[in-house]
Motif scaffolding. Structure first.
Motif, short mmCIF file in Angstrom:
data_model
loop_
_atom_site.label_atom_id
_atom_site.label_comp_id
_atom_site.label_asym_id
_atom_site.label_seq_id
_atom_site.Cartn_x
_atom_site.Cartn_y
_atom_site.Cartn_z
N GLY A 211 -0.19 14.36 4.47
CA GLY A 211 -1.53 14.06 4.31
C GLY A 211 -2.20 13.61 2.98
O GLY A 211 -1.46 14.00 1.85
N SER A 212 -3.15 12.76 2.60
CA SER A 212 -3.45 12.33 1.42
C SER A 212 -4.96 12.99 0.97
O SER A 212 -5.40 12.68 -0.07
N THR B 33 -1.12 -1.76 7.49
CA THR B 33 -0.52 -0.85 6.46
C THR B 33 -0.28 -1.85 5.13
O THR B 33 0.56 -1.34 4.14
N GLY B 34 -0.76 -2.92 4.94
CA GLY B 34 -0.80 -3.65 3.53
C GLY B 34 -0.47 -5.00 3.42
O GLY B 34 -0.60 -5.90 2.48
N THR C 29 0.37 9.46 4.10
CA THR C 29 1.04 8.58 2.95
C THR C 29 2.40 7.93 3.47
O THR C 29 2.44 8.22 4.57
N VAL C 30 3.09 7.22 2.68
CA VAL C 30 4.37 6.57 3.22
C VAL C 30 5.42 7.65 3.99
O VAL C 30 6.06 7.38 4.72
N CYS D 101 0.80 -1.26 -0.13
CA CYS D 101 -0.13 -0.02 -0.12
C CYS D 101 0.91 1.09 -0.07
O CYS D 101 1.90 1.19 0.46
N ASN D 102 0.45 2.50 -0.52
CA ASN D 102 1.02 3.65 -0.72
C ASN D 102 0.67 4.58 0.33
O ASN D 102 0.76 5.67 0.38
N LEU D 103 -0.13 4.19 1.28
CA LEU D 103 -0.54 4.73 2.47
C LEU D 103 -0.11 4.00 3.90
O LEU D 103 0.07 2.84 3.72
N ARG D 104 -0.29 4.59 4.90
CA ARG D 104 0.09 4.17 6.14
C ARG D 104 -1.08 4.40 7.37
O ARG D 104 -0.76 5.06 8.25
#
Length: 452
Positions: free
Chosen positions: A226-227, A111-112, A221-222, A100-103
């Protein structure tokens, strides 16, 4: 059972076993509660009390029509025999990415990577095997569901595309019809991806938690940024191009945003119409985990949200959708989602689990696509779960709406898939009360009886 409640200034009685819903004036509502308090759930209408008013006759009439204090007739031999069988598998949660590219801080998937320490994507070969698996296990079932999931499935877009193409190529020959869904955080959306998703996906689930500060606190994000500002314009563009196709904005609320009604309304103000905000399920020691002392505040927030949506019928909030006619088949009402027996999750390695929230738990690993194994004993455990085998469900007024709740949440909180998560149950009951009241008000069904 008869359940009475007040919501949005409306007085309602739900006759649980018949499915009838009654909107009552205050006199009838009070008379019904007095009757239950005096005689319980099996009242005697043969003799009219001396002090009974006109409402008593109304209640007796509903009872005579089989719309009040009805008996449970769901346990018929044919239905219960079916519940004991292993049904055909009709849906896949295809984990095309364990990366994943978010955490996201509350992520049940670590986280993925689902706690495996390996960040991998699914090969097209494994995905084809998964399609063959569901075709084989679905029996005569024609309509099949495949949800591309992760992690972030757009990190494995080539596998997604090859899977869709393969499934479409065998539909006619195998007598199947595939319906695809993708669940995405939106980071990798661009014009080409949006066009593909809107063309091929029957449903899209778009992950966003709410207001900028709420979303960015829990979904960085990684690199820790913020996303919100990255994904919201992309979601708006995707939704604008979907036409009549399904989509949902799907958020999670935690202890750190118990004012989540504001987040739902924020979604609506952004132009989104189909919304869902779910309570977080997390280890109790996490700062964002919901606690028993939060329940009253959450219930009040659902009431606040229902009041806010009363005059916004264009907003479709998932948890306020309720079918007063009890539309789903009896098996669906008794068993629920079908995880582990009608629905399974498949990992990039080809392992099969009851659903996405069981992935990585070896005790519940059903088998593997490459060695052909499939543990039917585990599948049967899930198939046999229903509102009559879950003791706490037997006397719950909401049982035919909720169907026993989430087995994964039950396991996470109670260590047992058959023991309902009590906080989750309390919130489900409150959501249902708000949903029923909201539907009654929107239909103009105030202070009179309604039945479906």
């Amino acid at each position: 059972m008869v359940h009475t409640f007040e919501s949005l200034s409306v007085h309602i009685a739900v006759d649980v076993n018949s499915g009838a819903v009654h909107v009552l004036d205050r006199a009838a509502y009070d008379a019904l509660n007095d009757l239950i308090a005096a005689q319980g759930q099996d009242p005697d209408f043969s003799q009219k009390p001396q002090d009974a008013g006109p409402a008593w006759e109304e209640l007796k009439g509903l009872w005579g029509q089989g719309l009040l204090f009805t008996q449970d007739d769901y346990i018929d031999p044919q239905a219960m025999a079916y519940l004991g069988e292993e049904p055909p598998i009709k849906a896949l949660c295809l984990h095309v990415s364990h990366d994943c590219n978010l955490r996201c801080r509350y992520c049940f998937a670590s986280t993925g990577d689902f706690g495996t320490g390996k960040r991998v994507t699914m090969s097209p070969e494994t995905a084809r095997r998964a399609i063959d698996f569901v075709v084989e296990k679905s029996g005569k079932r024609r309509n099949l569901e495949v949800d591309f999931f992760g992690g972030e499935p757009l990190m494995a877009l080539d596998t997604v595309k090859q899977t869709v193409a393969y499934a479409r190529s065998i539909e006619k020959e195998r007598g199947k019809n595939f319906r695809f869904t993708i669940t995405t955080n939106g980071v990798l959306l661009d014009d080409d991806v949006i066009d593909y998703v809107n063309r091929e996906m029957s449903n899209v689930v778009l992950s966003l938690d709410g207001r900028r500060e709420v979303n960015d606190r829990m979904r960085p994000t990684v690199n820790g940024r913020g996303s919100y500002d990255v994904i919201v314009p992309k979601f708006q563009k995707l939704v604008a191009g979907r036409g009549t196709k399904d989509y949902y904005i799907r958020g999670t609320f935690t202890r750190q945003n118990l004012d989540f009604a504001a987040d739902v309304l924020h979604f609506a103000d952004l132009g989104f119409k189909h919304l869902s905000v779910e309570p977080v399920v997390s280890e109790a020691d996490k700062p964002w985990a919901l606690r028993e002392e939060d329940v009253a505040a959450i219930e009040a927030e659902y009431e606040k949200l229902a009041a806010a949506l009363r005059d916004r019928p264009q907003v479709n909030f998932f948890h306020f959708n309720v079918d007063l006619a009890q539309g789903p088949c009896v098996i669906k009402r008794l068993r629920g989602c079908g995880a582990g027996c009608e629905y399974v999750a498949i990992t990039p390695d080809g392992d099969v689990y009851p659903c996405h929230q069981f992935v990585g738990n070896d005790e519940y690993r059903l088998g593997n696509l490459y060695d052909g194994s499939f543990d039917r004993s585990i599948s049967r455990r899930f198939a046999q779960l229903n509102i009559y085998t879950r003791d706490k469900c037997k006397t719950c007024w909401a049982r035919f709406y909720c169907s026993g709740g989430c087995s994964a949440s039950n396991l996470a909180v109670n260590g047992d898939i058959a023991v309902p998560h009590e906080i989750g149950c309390q919130l489900e009951r409150k959501r249902l009360e708000c949903a029923i009241a909201l539907k009654a008000i929107r239909a103009g069904m105030t202070e009179r009886n309604i039945t479906d």
